[in-house]
Every structure is written in structure tokens, then in C-alpha cells.
Design an enzyme around this catalytic site. Structure first.
Site, short mmCIF file in Angstrom:
data_model
loop_
_atom_site.label_atom_id
_atom_site.label_comp_id
_atom_site.label_asym_id
_atom_site.label_seq_id
_atom_site.Cartn_x
_atom_site.Cartn_y
_atom_site.Cartn_z
N SER A 183 8.80 40.30 -72.26
CA SER A 183 7.39 40.80 -72.92
C SER A 183 7.17 40.12 -74.01
O SER A 183 6.97 39.14 -74.39
CB SER A 183 7.52 42.12 -72.71
OG SER A 183 6.20 42.81 -72.80
N ASP A 341 1.31 42.55 -62.71
CA ASP A 341 1.83 42.42 -64.25
C ASP A 341 0.42 42.02 -64.64
O ASP A 341 0.16 40.77 -64.27
CB ASP A 341 3.09 41.74 -64.48
CG ASP A 341 3.23 41.72 -66.00
OD1 ASP A 341 2.60 42.16 -66.73
OD2 ASP A 341 4.52 41.23 -66.24
N HIS A 371 5.73 44.68 -64.07
CA HIS A 371 6.21 44.39 -65.74
C HIS A 371 7.33 45.57 -65.93
O HIS A 371 7.28 46.57 -65.84
CB HIS A 371 4.88 44.81 -66.52
CG HIS A 371 5.13 44.43 -68.02
ND1 HIS A 371 5.42 43.09 -68.17
CD2 HIS A 371 5.58 45.00 -69.12
CE1 HIS A 371 5.45 42.67 -69.51
NE2 HIS A 371 5.74 44.16 -70.11
#
Ligand SMILES: *[C@@H]1O[C@H](CO)[C@@H](O)[C@H](O)[C@H]1NC(C)=O
Length: 398
Positions: A183, A341, A371
Site C-alpha cells: 500500500s 481494491d 486491499h
């Protein structure tokens, strides 16, 4: 009176809490729904606690729950130290080769949250299975830090990691070093991989970059994945835009402007056709992904946003905007993306741009993934699968 209010508010809220739909096709939907409910419940409890003046208690309890101590086991030695001046946890495989692989890891959390403490299982396992030294750095976070502080911290850690002294101290093989993150940590890893790849003063470089659902650009918040997953419970579009505004030091009132893509309008002089082509998903993504989604390019938009937030155009913040010549010097890459995501298309576009620049890339697309899954390997089979897949690639390529 205050308590009564709190109790009735909680009761009313809990009814709506449990049921919030999750996208069809996602892995283990009921678990995800429950996780979402729990997260929101804890957040509310935290807010209510603060409101009742129990702030420090809430902080203590939540940090106790979240943090794992540096605990060695039969296979891995775990120590807390510093790297490039930053608090760092190091996982060292106990057995095996004298010279070990090395992995530098940056955790996710929107440049604002998180810690290596959440990645104990992944990093411990990586150290063991790869017979490696895995270092995870706690770079500064928002609101203490804004761009480029997080990036600079990550780069300082990387330079220290690649230094002869550290390589020697930890018996790391200079030819088998990788940089990685998930991320926002994937964003930092990608940015560091670009910078170190192009830095001729470095005698030792990263062999690979392993990016887990990385954040890579802030010019288009209407990619198919941003539109399709805009209300996802783990990471919604408004949340991701908020993280970007925090990171780049922008005012939150710009949120709707960014969501509308008004900041990258045709008339915004800084956004040239050349830059636009680097995030043009209509040509960078396969038809399977683009489907019937429409490119959102505003004719007029809201002028001046890019002037106010120069980070929007800065490759150190948005690696997808790098020129091909810069990308071509980046290390071999692994990019994990998840169907559910908002960041899926950031990752898929990066795969394509790296490939076009001649960099070998493995695109690991999880069609039922969401995610954050790699941090949830203790709860979700999907988390386990993503962890397996990531570690396996490193075994083969590092
Ligand atoms: C986006 O720009 C258009 C045209 O300038 C404007 O009418 C609209 O209100 C803007 N939307 C937002 C959310 O700023």
C-alpha cells in the site's frame, strides 16, 4: 445522562454495523463483513472513549492489543534497532547460509498509520523461508510528517541498508537485496527503487522490488478500479484521497475536487499530454479491466490545484509518473494487485509501464483479493495465499 446517550447510540449503530454489503466475488465475504463491522465498532468505541475523557486508556488498550514485542523463536532472531536513524525491527533467519538475502520492508497505512508491528507474521515467515535478514522501518507518519518526509526517511533507510557497514554487520549478500512494501509502503518502496536504481554513486543496488497493492499516482481517481471499488469497506476512494491530501499537505476541502478529477483538467498547464499518457489507463490496461468505464478528463476543472500541491506531479510521490528512461533502470519487479481494491489499476498500469521500459515484471493479480489481505493471513485463507505467493516469488527471484 451522557452514558445513556452513549448506550442508545451504540445500540442503534450496532444494528447497521453488521450488515454492510461486500462485493460479490470477493474471497470469504462473511468474514470480510464481520471484520468490517468489528473495525467500525472499535473505531466508534475509540471515539466514544475519547469523548468520555478516557483517551489515554483507549490509547493504551489499543496499542497493547496491536503491538507484538520483539520475540525471537526457534527459526528467527528478532531485534529492535535503528537504520538510517529510524526505529527498525530486524528479523534474522537462524540457520542456513552464511551470507543471507536481505529485504527492506515499508509497512502500509496511508503514510499516516501503521507500524512494522502489524507485519510480524509476514516478516518472520519471509526471514525464515528466504533464509534472509528482513528489516522493517518505522518511518515518520502524518501528522508529524508530510511529503517528502516519509519518502526521505525511506530513502535514508535504503541508503543505510545498502551501505557496506550494514551489509557486513548482518552478513547480507550484496547481490541479493530487495526492497518491498504494501500500500503506502509499496509507494515508498517503488519510489526508493526508482531513486536508487538511477543513482550511479551507489555501488550496491537492489536486485528486486516487491510491491504489494502499491499506491502509485494521484492524477486520476476515476480509473476503473477507483470507480468500481469506490465504497469498499477496507479502503474507499474518499479515504484514499484523504490519505493523499494528508501526505501532500493539502487541505481536505480539495477532496471533492480530486474525486472529480478536476485537479488534472485539460487546462491545467502542468499536466501535459506527456504526463497524462503515463496514467492513461485506456491504453495501459487490458480490455478485461477497462470494460465500459469512461476516462474522466475535465475540460475546465479547478485550476491551480497542481500549483498548490506540487507533490501531485512529483515522481517521488507518484512513481507511475516516472519517465521510461528512469523506469528502465529500476530493479526487476513483482506487483501484487487485488480485484477489489481502488489501487488495482495503479498497480496494473505500473506493470505495463515497467514492461514497456524493459524491466522484467511478475504481475500477481488476485481475482478474489481485497486491499490489505496480506496483513490478515491469520484470519483469511486469501491472506495466507497472498503471503505464499509473495514469499514464493522472492524465493525464485532474490
Ligand atoms: C469541477 O469543475 C467544473 C468545471 O470547472 C465545475 O463546474 C465543478 O463544480 C467542479 N467540481 C468540483 C467538485 O470541484
Amino acid at each position: 445522562m451522557k452514558l445513556l446517550l452513549v448506550v442508545s447510540a451504540l445500540l442503534a449503530a450496532s444494528a447497521c454495523f453488521i450488515y454492510r454489503p461486500v462485493p460479490s466475488g470477493v474471497s470469504e465475504p462473511w468474514k470480510l463483513m464481520l471484520l468490517d463491522a468489528c473495525t467500525r465498532f472499535m473505531r466508534t468505541l475509540g471515539t466514544v472513549g475519547h469523548w468520555l475523557g478516557l483517551g489515554s486508556l483507549v490509547n493504551t488498550v489499543s496499542s497493547r492489543m496491536m503491538m507484538a514485542d520483539a520475540r525471537s523463536d526457534a527459526d528467527v532472531t528478532v531485534v529492535d534497532t535503528t537504520l538510517g536513524g529510524l526505529p527498525t525491527r530486524v528479523f534474522v533467519a537462524k540457520s542456513g547460509e552464511k551470507l543471507k538475502r536481505g529485504v527492506l520492508y515499508f509497512h502500509g497505512g496511508g503514510w499516516a498509520y501503521g507500524s512494522w508491528k502489524f507485519y510480524d507474521s509476514l516478516l518472520r515467515r519471509a526471514a525464515k523461508d528466504l533464509d534472509a535478514v528482513v528489516m522493517s522501518v518505522d518511518y515518520r507518519l502524518y501528522p508529524e510528517a508530510v511529503f517528502p518526509a516519509q519518502y526521505n526517511d525511506a530513502l535514508a533507510a535504503a541508503r543505510a541498508f545498502l551501505s557496506p557497514q550494514v551489509l557486513e554487520d548482518y552478513s547480507m549478500d550484496p547481490g541479493r537485496l530487495g526492497v518491498s512494501g504494501d500500500s503506502a509502503g509499496g509507494n515508498l518502496a517503488a519510489a526508493v527503487a526508482l531513486e536508487t536504481g538511477s543513482d550511479n554513486s551507489l555501488s550496491v543496488k537492489f536486485k528486486v522490488q516487491a510491491l504489494i497493492y502499491p499506491v502509485l499516482q494521484a492524477l486520476d481517481f476515476n480509473t476503473p478500479s477507483y470507480v468500481q471499488n469506490q465504497n469498499d469497506c477496507i479502503l474507499s476512494r474518499p479515504k484514499m484521497v484523504q490519505f493523499w491530501l494528508w501526505y501532500l499537505g493539502g487541505d481536505l476541502s480539495l477532496k471533492p475536487v480530486l474525486i472529480a478529477n478536476n485537479h488534472s483538467s485539460v487546462e491545467e498547464p502542468a499536466v501535459t499530454a506527456d504526463i497524462r499518457s503515463r496514467v492513461d489507463w485506456t491504453s495501459l490496461l487490458p480490455a478485461r479491466v477497462t470494460q465500459n468505464f469512461q476516462l474522466v478528463v475535465k475540460e475546465k476543472g479547478t485550476p491551480g490545484v497542481v500549483d498548490k500541491l506540487p507533490g501531485l506531479m512529483d515522481v517521488r510521490a507518484a512513481p507511475l509518473l516516472a519517465e521510461s528512461s528512469v523506469l528502465s533502470r529500476a530493479p526487476k519487479a513483482y506487483v501484487m494487485t487485488c480485484e477489489f481494491d481502488v489501487l488495482r489499476d495503479d498497480g496494473l498500469m505500473y506493470v505495463r509501464r515497467l514492461q514497456d521500459a524493459g524491466v522484467p515484471v511478475t504481475s500477481d493479480y488476485l481475482k478474489d483479493g481485497f486491499h490489505g489481505c496480506i496483513s490478515l493471513s491469520s484470519i483469511f485463507n486469501l491472506g495466507q495465499r497472498s503471503e505464499d505467493s509473495y514469499v514464493h516469488w522472492l524465493q525464485q527471484n532474490l
